[in-house]
Motif scaffolding. Structure first.
Motif, mmCIF file in Angstrom:
data_model
loop_
_atom_site.group_PDB
_atom_site.id
_atom_site.type_symbol
_atom_site.label_atom_id
_atom_site.label_comp_id
_atom_site.label_asym_id
_atom_site.label_seq_id
_atom_site.Cartn_x
_atom_site.Cartn_y
_atom_site.Cartn_z
ATOM 1 N N GLN A 249 0.761 -1.108 0.096
ATOM 2 C CA GLN A 249 0.110 0.016 0.062
ATOM 3 C C GLN A 249 0.870 1.326 -0.010
ATOM 4 O OE1 GLN A 249 -1.911 -1.705 3.563
ATOM 5 N NE2 GLN A 249 -3.467 -0.007 3.174
ATOM 6 N N ALA A 250 2.010 1.214 0.135
ATOM 7 C CA ALA A 250 3.000 2.126 0.344
ATOM 8 C C ALA A 250 3.678 2.890 -1.145
ATOM 9 C CB ALA A 250 4.100 1.933 1.189
ATOM 10 N N ARG A 251 3.286 3.923 -1.152
ATOM 11 C CA ARG A 251 3.968 4.924 -2.124
ATOM 12 C C ARG A 251 5.610 5.005 -2.046
ATOM 13 N NH1 ARG A 251 1.295 10.369 -3.281
ATOM 14 N NH2 ARG A 251 1.768 10.735 -1.160
ATOM 15 N N ARG A 252 5.589 5.481 -0.555
ATOM 16 C CA ARG A 252 7.068 5.614 0.095
ATOM 17 C C ARG A 252 7.221 4.996 1.502
ATOM 18 N NH1 ARG A 252 11.592 8.261 -0.393
ATOM 19 N NH2 ARG A 252 12.309 9.423 1.467
ATOM 20 N N LEU A 253 8.122 4.379 1.571
ATOM 21 C CA LEU A 253 8.181 3.571 2.850
ATOM 22 C C LEU A 253 9.620 3.869 3.496
ATOM 23 C CD1 LEU A 253 7.220 1.247 4.855
ATOM 24 C CD2 LEU A 253 7.945 -0.493 3.467
ATOM 25 N N VAL A 254 9.683 4.426 4.340
ATOM 26 C CA VAL A 254 10.825 5.004 5.197
ATOM 27 C C VAL A 254 11.233 4.155 6.385
ATOM 28 C CG1 VAL A 254 12.176 7.060 6.044
ATOM 29 C CG2 VAL A 254 10.606 7.062 3.960
ATOM 30 N N GLY A 255 12.355 3.657 6.703
ATOM 31 C CA GLY A 255 12.595 3.021 7.913
ATOM 32 C C GLY A 255 13.442 3.569 8.797
ATOM 33 N N VAL A 256 13.540 3.686 10.149
ATOM 34 C CA VAL A 256 14.420 4.059 11.024
ATOM 35 C C VAL A 256 14.632 3.216 11.993
ATOM 36 C CG1 VAL A 256 14.809 6.073 12.449
ATOM 37 C CG2 VAL A 256 13.799 6.582 10.508
ATOM 38 N N ASP A 257 16.260 2.978 12.301
ATOM 39 C CA ASP A 257 16.200 1.849 13.352
ATOM 40 C C ASP A 257 17.818 2.265 13.820
ATOM 41 O OD1 ASP A 257 15.195 -1.040 14.246
ATOM 42 O OD2 ASP A 257 17.384 -0.492 14.776
ATOM 43 N N LEU A 258 18.245 2.170 15.055
ATOM 44 C CA LEU A 258 19.245 2.484 15.522
ATOM 45 C C LEU A 258 20.624 1.387 15.424
ATOM 46 C CD1 LEU A 258 19.676 1.012 18.472
ATOM 47 C CD2 LEU A 258 18.982 3.104 19.282
ATOM 48 N N SER A 259 19.792 0.350 15.142
ATOM 49 C CA SER A 259 20.817 -1.110 15.076
ATOM 50 C C SER A 259 21.246 -1.166 13.433
ATOM 51 C CB SER A 259 20.243 -2.219 15.626
ATOM 52 O OG SER A 259 20.964 -3.344 15.088
#
Ligand SMILES: C[S@@+](CC[C@H](N)C(=O)[O-])C[C@H]1O[C@@H](n2cnc3c(N)ncnc32)[C@H](O)[C@@H]1O
Length: 387
Positions: A249-259
């Motif tokens: 369903q995503a036009r844009r998928l952004v991920g954030v993670d510190l590892s």
């Protein structure tokens, strides 16, 4: 003479002893009288002598304990001649050494036999008290079986040798009830997920039956209706198990993670349009450069105490009519508590207050099992909030 089988190891418990036969893979729970009998069977007494020495403890109950002794000999917990048998049973127990016992503890833990694993590890540590790894493993297993004092002592001995271990330092905080930190430290999370990353997906989706991403996506879908072309921000994206749900369903998928090792796996999965190795609150504190229709944090806020640390700043990054969806572990303590696992649990009332204080509307707050831990279900709260 009556003796204990050489392959049987004993661990004192609050109500007697736990005995584990390392050779026959049998666990016994012994009440105080049974424990005393096992202790007295040290190769210096025959049955008559044992009866004499037990008299003050068992009184007229000797007939019962005499039968118990026969059963214990049949089971080879104890060795000696039963009244009906002339022959001495043969003990086939192999000699116990620390390394073999520690490996047996690992194997038992993998099979969810955590109490037996603990007993083996306790003995391994006794045989090799100078090895910090033995102490750390004992701390872990004592922790899992709920022997908090022993876990503290074992972790304390380990930390005296390895003071830089951020994960065990954090677990000690949980065990000493010295007041939780606002969130689990970056150092602890980096260490934890560096170790966990290589087998995270396999462990979570296999043994632990992890289904939080599907469940949270399902709950969020009800609030989103038929909307597609979504800009989605995945906070604590990890290896990308949650991104799998949102990609279609995503036009844009952004991920954030510190590892970094977790992000590297997400990158290899090629599901995200952008991935950033960053701490969530630091990332959210930046001036927004893009707005998101969905901000999702699946199994991530379990590392935060007060959820306002994330929910409030997340709001600034929401597009009009956007939603914030997150899962946390459900706890009985309002507002939240740091549990022995080192993760936080949250009370539904805290979730509701934080969401309202952030100016969001709680569209749904569901309770469901999202995975298993040592065979026990872990209940989560799935919160979906509208702007
Ligand atoms: C249990 S994993 C969940 C991963 C993924 N959301 C999933 O459902 O499989 C938690 C993730 O949150 C990340 N995390 C926890 N606290 C964080 C923080 N303060 N900043 C950035 N990432 C964090 C961890 O590094 C880890 O990858």
């Amino acid at each position: 003479m009556l003796t204990r089988s050489a392959s049987v190891i004993l661990s004192p418990s609050e109500d007697g002893y736990v005995a584990y036969d390392t050779h026959r893979d049998r666990l016994y729970r012994l009440n105080p009288t049974a424990a005393l009998i096992v202790e007295l069977c040290d190769g210096t007494r025959d049955r008559a002598q044992l009866r004499h020495d037990l008299q003050p403890a068992v009184g007229s109950d000797w007939a019962h304990w005499n039968d118990w002794l026969d059963t214990a000999i049949d089971d080879q917990l104890l060795l000696g001649s039963a009244p009906t048998e002339a022959a001495m049973p043969v003990d086939t127990g192999a000699a116990l050494d620390a390394g073999a016992l520690a490996r047996q503890a690992d194997d038992l833990q993998r099979r969810d036999r955590v109490l037996a694993a603990f007993v083996c590890q306790q003995h391994a540590d006794e045989l090799d008290p100078d090895d910090p790894v033995m102490a750390r493993r004992l701390g872990e297993l004592a922790h899992i079986v709920g022997r908090r004092d022993e876990a503290r002592r074992a972790y304390g001995r380990y930390l005296a040798r390895c003071p830089d271990d951020a994960e065990v330092t954090h677990l000690m905080t949980a065990l000493t009830e010295s007041g939780p930190p606002p969130r689990v430290s970056d150092r602890c999370l980096k260490q934890l997920y560096e170790r966990f990353a290589p087998f995270y997906d396999e462990n979570m989706t296999g043994e632990l039956d992890y289904c939080a991403p599907e469940r949270l996506h399902h709950a969020a879908a009800a609030a989103l209706g038929a909307r597609g072309d979504l800009d989605v921000l995945d906070l604590g994206c990890g290896t990308g198990l949650n991104g799998v749900q949102w990609r279609p369903q995503a036009r844009r998928l952004v991920g954030v993670d510190l590892s970094e090792p977790m992000v590297a796996r997400a990158r290899a999965g090629r599901r995200y349009d952008a991935l950033e190795t960053a701490e969530i609150t630091a990332w959210l504190a930046r001036e927004p450069t893009e707005r998101f229709d969905v901000i999702v944090a699946c199994d991530t806020l379990i590392y935060f105490g007060d959820l306002a640390q994330v929910v409030e700043p997340a709001r600034r990054h929401l597009a009009p009519d956007g939603i914030v969806a997150f899962s946390v572990e459900r706890g009985e303590t309002d507002p939240f508590a740091l549990s022995d696992s080192g993760r936080f649990t949250h009370h539904p009332a805290h979730v509701a207050r934080v969401v309202a204080a952030a100016g969001l509307t709680l569209a749904s707050l569901d309770e469901t099992c999202v995975r298993y831990e040592y065979g026990e279900p872990v209940t989560a709260l799935l919160a979906v909030c509208r702007s």
